[in-house]
Motif scaffolding. Structure first.
Motif, short mmCIF file in Angstrom:
data_model
loop_
_atom_site.label_atom_id
_atom_site.label_comp_id
_atom_site.label_asym_id
_atom_site.label_seq_id
_atom_site.Cartn_x
_atom_site.Cartn_y
_atom_site.Cartn_z
N VAL A 1 0.84 -1.20 0.00
CA VAL A 1 0.00 0.00 0.00
C VAL A 1 0.87 1.25 0.00
O VAL A 1 0.69 2.17 -0.81
N LEU A 2 1.86 1.30 0.89
CA LEU A 2 2.63 2.53 1.04
C LEU A 2 3.50 2.81 -0.19
O LEU A 2 3.57 3.95 -0.66
N VAL B 1 -0.32 -8.78 -5.23
CA VAL B 1 -0.83 -7.45 -5.51
C VAL B 1 -2.23 -7.49 -6.13
O VAL B 1 -3.12 -6.77 -5.71
N PHE B 2 -2.39 -8.35 -7.14
CA PHE B 2 -3.67 -8.37 -7.84
C PHE B 2 -4.57 -9.51 -7.38
O PHE B 2 -5.77 -9.47 -7.62
N GLY B 3 -3.98 -10.53 -6.74
CA GLY B 3 -4.80 -11.64 -6.26
C GLY B 3 -5.28 -11.41 -4.84
O GLY B 3 -6.48 -11.27 -4.58
N ALA B 4 -4.34 -11.35 -3.90
CA ALA B 4 -4.71 -11.24 -2.50
C ALA B 4 -5.18 -9.84 -2.14
O ALA B 4 -5.92 -9.65 -1.17
N MET B 5 -4.71 -8.83 -2.89
CA MET B 5 -5.10 -7.45 -2.57
C MET B 5 -5.85 -6.86 -3.75
O MET B 5 -5.59 -7.22 -4.90
N PRO B 6 -6.78 -5.94 -3.50
CA PRO B 6 -7.62 -5.42 -4.59
C PRO B 6 -6.98 -4.27 -5.35
O PRO B 6 -7.66 -3.33 -5.75
N VAL B 7 -5.64 -4.31 -5.56
CA VAL B 7 -4.98 -3.19 -6.22
C VAL B 7 -5.52 -2.99 -7.63
O VAL B 7 -5.72 -1.87 -8.09
N LEU C 1 -8.30 0.39 -11.48
CA LEU C 1 -9.27 0.65 -12.56
C LEU C 1 -10.22 1.78 -12.19
O LEU C 1 -10.51 2.66 -13.00
N LEU C 2 -10.67 1.77 -10.93
CA LEU C 2 -11.60 2.81 -10.49
C LEU C 2 -10.94 4.19 -10.57
O LEU C 2 -11.49 5.13 -11.16
N LEU C 3 -9.71 4.29 -10.01
CA LEU C 3 -9.03 5.58 -10.01
C LEU C 3 -8.71 6.00 -11.44
O LEU C 3 -8.78 7.19 -11.78
N ALA C 4 -8.37 5.02 -12.29
CA ALA C 4 -8.07 5.34 -13.68
C ALA C 4 -9.28 5.96 -14.34
O ALA C 4 -9.19 7.00 -15.00
N ALA C 5 -10.45 5.31 -14.14
CA ALA C 5 -11.66 5.82 -14.78
C ALA C 5 -11.99 7.22 -14.28
O ALA C 5 -12.28 8.13 -15.07
N LEU C 6 -11.88 7.43 -12.96
CA LEU C 6 -12.17 8.75 -12.41
C LEU C 6 -11.18 9.77 -12.95
O LEU C 6 -11.53 10.90 -13.30
N GLY C 7 -9.90 9.37 -13.01
CA GLY C 7 -8.87 10.28 -13.50
C GLY C 7 -9.11 10.68 -14.94
O GLY C 7 -8.96 11.84 -15.31
N ILE C 8 -9.53 9.70 -15.76
CA ILE C 8 -9.79 10.00 -17.17
C ILE C 8 -10.91 11.03 -17.28
O ILE C 8 -10.78 12.05 -17.97
N LEU C 9 -12.00 10.79 -16.53
CA LEU C 9 -13.15 11.70 -16.63
C LEU C 9 -12.80 13.08 -16.11
O LEU C 9 -13.04 14.09 -16.77
N GLY D 1 -4.72 0.13 -18.17
CA GLY D 1 -4.11 -1.03 -18.83
C GLY D 1 -3.32 -1.87 -17.85
O GLY D 1 -3.44 -3.10 -17.83
N VAL D 2 -2.51 -1.19 -17.01
CA VAL D 2 -1.68 -1.93 -16.06
C VAL D 2 -2.55 -2.68 -15.07
O VAL D 2 -2.29 -3.83 -14.73
N SER D 3 -3.62 -2.02 -14.61
CA SER D 3 -4.45 -2.60 -13.55
C SER D 3 -5.16 -3.87 -13.99
O SER D 3 -5.61 -4.65 -13.15
N LEU D 4 -5.30 -4.06 -15.30
CA LEU D 4 -5.93 -5.30 -15.76
C LEU D 4 -5.07 -6.50 -15.39
O LEU D 4 -5.57 -7.60 -15.21
N ALA D 5 -3.74 -6.25 -15.33
CA ALA D 5 -2.79 -7.31 -14.97
C ALA D 5 -2.84 -8.49 -15.92
O ALA D 5 -2.55 -9.61 -15.55
N THR D 6 -3.25 -8.24 -17.16
CA THR D 6 -3.18 -9.29 -18.19
C THR D 6 -2.09 -8.90 -19.17
O THR D 6 -1.69 -7.74 -19.23
N THR D 7 -1.60 -9.88 -19.94
CA THR D 7 -0.56 -9.58 -20.91
C THR D 7 -1.03 -8.51 -21.88
O THR D 7 -0.30 -7.56 -22.19
N ALA D 8 -2.26 -8.67 -22.35
CA ALA D 8 -2.78 -7.69 -23.31
C ALA D 8 -2.85 -6.31 -22.68
O ALA D 8 -2.49 -5.31 -23.30
N GLY D 9 -3.31 -6.24 -21.43
CA GLY D 9 -3.46 -4.96 -20.76
C GLY D 9 -2.13 -4.26 -20.56
O GLY D 9 -1.98 -3.08 -20.87
#
Lengths: 335, 492, 134
Positions: free
Chosen positions: B213-214, B272-278, B283-291, B321-329
């Motif tokens: 987190v920090l 990071v992406f499994g045990a924690m909801p990063v 994605l949420l912050l990204a969407a808000l930031g875009i808008l 894209g990064v937050s998707l944590a998929t290769t494509a993302g």
């Protein structure tokens, strides 16, 4: 053990009390002095925590340089803080709660304080730094060998940060123009308070100065055996010049160390450090691999490398700190 | 000598910085910066080729093997970043000669180039290091020199912008430091590869979770992720033009790379992406930031603030894209990082040229500019289309990749935010074009001539962006390699 | 838990006090003092990690068996230097802000910028001051 805990608790209580008082004080001179006290108590705590080098540095930086700079800036600006508006409190409280919650959560799985079996102490690093370094580097003060050799790049980075700070302060506050030596001295206003008019201060500081500089050299070259090293030495050296400048006036201090010479010294230390890295590369080693400096005798090479590095740090730190002080002080004179 | 490339990458600009100050001549300082950036571009290109051929490169500082010493690691995940930063530096070096001369007092010019060298060295070091504490040191080098550069802006607002950035940036850096400390407390090491090994299996360690987190909150400040973006608009808009071009192209991008490096190869995706909801928070912050970024850009009446707010939105695209944590993302995120960097650099460079020629970039003052200086403004329009994502520009390629990656994961809300962000981009770019082309010129004074070097730099970026639009195979290859290096074995 | 962790908690408390000052106080100098407190809290935390019960300073000498860890100390030496560098730059900026606006209160500075915007003044700095003083 109980005495240790008792001292610990008392020091920690003083620290917290000081910190709270600093936040509540609106008189900034007083806050600055308390911040110096805070640093001093911190330095004591560092000694209790076996970090002698760190204590030394914190004392020199927190009590010395930072306080002088803050006081200098208060003299240039305003020394009373406005009342903090109520609407500003909310974000602070929110941040404190969030971060505090995270830190408290984190502490639940932290190893017990001082435990011998914590990951930090059981990692192979400990063995290498404390024991193998005695053969590989051959310096009793393991802090110095880790600082200058194992993690020499961090230390180079630290020196670059100091250099950047010097650049930043000169770019913001000047002096960017070289002082013309022929310029007539500005007549001093009669009301001007001058420390050099006080004989006691003049004689004492004049007598103290050689010892301050000598002590700095001692700290520089003794860093391999005891606490000390380039950074601490540089700060002490600079404080000698600062003392001279405070007592005898900026003009005289700048006649002793002209601005151009100071700037050359600032870059010199950094160039020596990077140059040493380049040299070890040309000699066939890696960047900052001191072994190659003395083929066949790595420990000698390490000694040599560490000595060069510490000297380079000392030169740059001393000249940057002096430059920064002159910049702030010169700003005051020009107004 | 080729074995020494990783360290030369950083040492070259680092060496040039003190020389700039020592020699004190404007021309020499500029030449040194040019040489530094060309040298690092050469290093980056050679490294990229070698990594592509033979995989991960490691360089042990002082010949102390990791984890006892500090190591540099070059792999698919950082070669694109090294190339991007060095290339931006070269373009900015060409651009800055006349731009800086027009904006700064002569005495300060060598200091500016010294700081540019330091920023370059700091960013490259941050991208190449394989040690978490060393990363903190390089972060501070790049940050401190960036604050200084921003404060050199010609208006007094630059001072407050720099101060605010200094305070929030330092707080962010201290957060990173605390996070590193917590990770160190539970692993006993600072080397990224060693940390990654010791972290596996410790997913319910609460200290480690707090460390994640920090570190991420601290990096989010540097990335200017909503809601920690407040420093960015004024910092970009008030800095000297050459500086805003450089940091808009590189600053946040390198921070995003460091985020990826920590998330995938230090703490590990399972934590990071499994045990924690990063991922979800990202994605949420990204969407808000875009808008928010896009909407705020629509209300600006100063061209450089408009571009800076659009940068806040674009960071959102990359973070999504990064937050998707998929290769494509992740691959799409890297692609957008490259494309947006080129596009935004072109836009800020054009804004700087307009500023030099007109003395102001208030939208009201831009009336009729398109007709008075068609070449300068044509560059703005082409780059602006790239920002919107109109085919066949670079922006389209990377946005398409992002859209595909989002659809793959069924993230419709983020997709909606992204599309509305693009619509808003049509509006705010269109607004500038409308003012510049369809309004009558107000001032009758002849604008100052455009220096050839600045025009060259701008058109180079614009053409690069267009060529990537037609043939994105090189950046796509780099981005794919990066994504597979990050999500594959990691490589420490 | 209390006996083994109270030291960490105090360090965290110091950090939080500093963080509060940085965020909530509007005076630029006070912000910087707060930043210093925040950093010192972190320094203490790192040094605490390296401490070992009954250990002594990591300077190797005869007859001493147990040492505290040198690595956190090295890191914090670097961090202290970074901290003072940041402080110096911040203070220099504060001086320039005072010269440009006549105040070091963030809210007043922002107000003056708004007033500038309303009157159409560009905020251009006078050339003499800008070139860095005497």
């Amino acid at each position: 053990m109980t005495a240790f805990s008792l001292i610990n608790i008392v020091l920690l209580a003083i620290l917290v009390a000081t910190a709270v008082t600093i936040t509540r004080l609106r008189a900034l001179y007083e806050a600055a002095m308390l911040a110096a006290l805070f640093s001093l108590v911190t330095a004591c705590l560092f000694v209790l925590l076996d970090a002698l080098d760190v204590a030394f540095t914190e004392a020199a930086v927190g009590v010395g340089i930072s306080t002088v700079l803050i006081l200098g800036v208060l003299a240039l600006t305003r020394s009373r803080e406005a009342v903090t508006q109520r609407r500003r409190r909310l974000p602070g409280v929110a941040a404190v709660l969030l971060v505090g919650g995270t830190l408290g959560y984190a502490s639940l799985d932290l190893p017990a304080f001082g435990a011998a079996d914590s990951p930090v102490h059981s990692h192979p690093l400990t063995e290498v730094y404390l024991h193998q370094s005695q053969e590989a580097v051959g310096i009793p003060n393991t802090v110095t060998s880790v600082l200058a050799s194992y993690r020499g790049l961090d230390t180079l980075g630290e020196l670059v940060v100091v250099f950047t700070a010097g650049l930043a302060v000169v770019s913001l506050l000047g002096p960017l123009r070289r002082r013309r030596p022929t310029r007539p001295e500005r007549p001093r206003p009669i009301a001007d308070f001058d420390l050099a008019d006080y004989r006691v201060i003049r004689v004492v500081s004049g007598g103290l100065l050689p010892f301050v500089l000598l002590f700095a050299l001692y700290v520089l070259f003794h860093g391999e055996y005891g606490p000390g090293g380039g950074f601490q030495a540089g700060v002490i050296f600079a404080s000698g010049f600062v003392l001279y400048g405070l007592v005898f006036g900026l003009d005289r201090a700048q006649r002793v160390v002209p601005h151009a010479a100071l700037w050359s010294l600032v870059t010199l230390g950094l160039l020596v450090y990077i140059g040493l890295g380049m040299a070890t590369m040309l000699l066939g080693g890696s960047f900052l691999d001191y072994d190659v400096l003395a083929p066949g005798n790595p420990a000698t090479g390490q000694h040599l490398g560490i000595l060069v590095v510490e000297t380079a740090i000392g030169i740059t730190v001393a000249s940057v700190m002096t430059t920064i002080f002159f910049s702030f002080a010169g700003r005051g004179v020009s107004r | 000598m080729t074995g020494q490339l990783p360290v030369l990458q950083v040492a070259a600009p680092l060496l040039c910085a003190p020389l700039c100050v020592l020699l004190r001549s404007r021309t020499v300082a500029w030449l040194l910066f040019l040489v530094a950036s060309l040298a690092s571009l050469t290093c980056a290109a050679l490294l990229a080729v070698r990594v592509d051929r033979s995989g991960t490169l490691r360089y042990a500082m002082g010949d102390w093997q990791a984890p006892y010493g500090i190591e540099f690691v070059v792999n698919g995940f950082n070669t694109p970043v090294l190339l991007l930063v060095s290339l931006s530096a070269v373009v900015v070096a060409v651009y800055s000669r006349r731009s800086v001369a027009g904006e700064l007092a002569p005495r300060r010019v060598p200091l500016l180039y010294a700081c540019l060298c330091l920023t370059l060295a700091g960013l490259l070091g941050l991208a190449i290091t394989g040690d978490v504490f060393n990363a903190f040191v390089f972060l501070e080098i790049s940050s401190l020199s960036t604050y200084t550069l921003i404060a050199m802006g010609r208006r007094r607002q630059a001072l407050l912008a720099a101060f605010r950035y200094l305070v929030i940036g330092s707080v962010g850096a201290v957060f990173v430091l605390i996070g590193i400390g917590l990770a160190y407390a539970v692993t006993g090491t600072l080397n990224m590869g060693d940390l990654a090994q010791r972290v596996t299996g410790g997913h319910d360690n609460r200290s480690l979770q707090a460390a994640v987190v920090l570190v991420f909150v601290g990096l989010a400040v540097k990335m200017a992720v909503f809601p920690l973006h407040a420093w960015l608009p004024a910092a970009y808009a008030e800095a000297p033009s050459a500086v805003s071009t450089f940091i808009a192209a590189t600053g946040t991008k390198v921070a995003i790379y460091v985020f990826c490096r920590f998330a995938f190869t230090v703490f590990g995706a399972t934590l990071v992406f499994g045990a924690m909801p990063v991922g979800r928070i990202g994605l949420l912050l990204a969407a808000l930031g875009i808008l928010l970024g896009s909407a705020a850009a629509c209300f600006q009446d100063d061209l450089r603030y408009l571009l800076a707010w659009s940068s806040v939105a674009q960071v959102g695209y990359i973070v999504a894209g990064v937050s998707l944590a998929t290769t494509a993302g992740v691959s799409a995120a890297y692609l957008h990082m490259i494309m947006h960097s080129v596009t935004k650099a072109a836009l800020f460079a054009t804004a700087g040229l307009l500023l030099l020629r007109l003395g102001t970039v208030r939208l009201a003052a831009l009336a009729g500019v398109g007709r008075r200086m068609p070449w300068t403004f044509a560059a703005f329009v082409v780059a602006g289309l790239g920002l919107v994502g109109v085919p066949p520009t670079a922006g389209f390629v990377s946005k398409w990749a992002l859209v595909t990656a989002l659809v793959e994961q069924g993230q419709w809300l983020v997709l909606a935010a992204m599309l509305s962000g693009s619509l808003l981009a049509v509006f705010y770019v269109g607004r500038v074009v409308e003012v510049a082309w369809f309004r009558e010129p107000t001032a009758d004074a002849e604008p100052a001539a455009a220096p050839a070097s600045m025009v060259t730099a701008i058109w180079f970026l614009v053409l690069l962006s267009v060529s990537f639009g037609f043939d994105a195979s090189l950046p796509a290859h780099l981005a794919d390699a990066a994504a597979s290096a990050l999500l594959g074995n990691g490589g420490g | 838990m209390i006996a083994s962790h109270y030291v960490y908690w105090t360090f965290f408390a110091l950090m939080l006090i500093g963080l509060y000052v940085v965020i909530s106080h509007g005076n630029l100098l006070k912000k910087l003092i707060g930043l210093t407190l925040f950093q010192v809290g972190v320094f203490l935390f790192y040094i605490g990690l390296g401490k070992r019960d009954g250990g002594s300073a990591p300077i190797i000498s005869d007859g001493v068996e147990v040492y505290s860890h040198p690595l956190p100390q090295v890191l914090i030496l670097t961090a202290i230097v970074v901290g003072v560098a940041t402080l110096a730059v911040g203070l220099a900026l504060a001086v320039r802000i005072f010269e440009a606006y006549g105040t070091v209160e963030e809210d007043e500075v922002v107000e003056r910028d708004r007033a500038d915007l309303a009157t159409g003044h560009d905020g251009h700095q006078a050339a003499g001051r800008d070139s860095g003083g005497s």
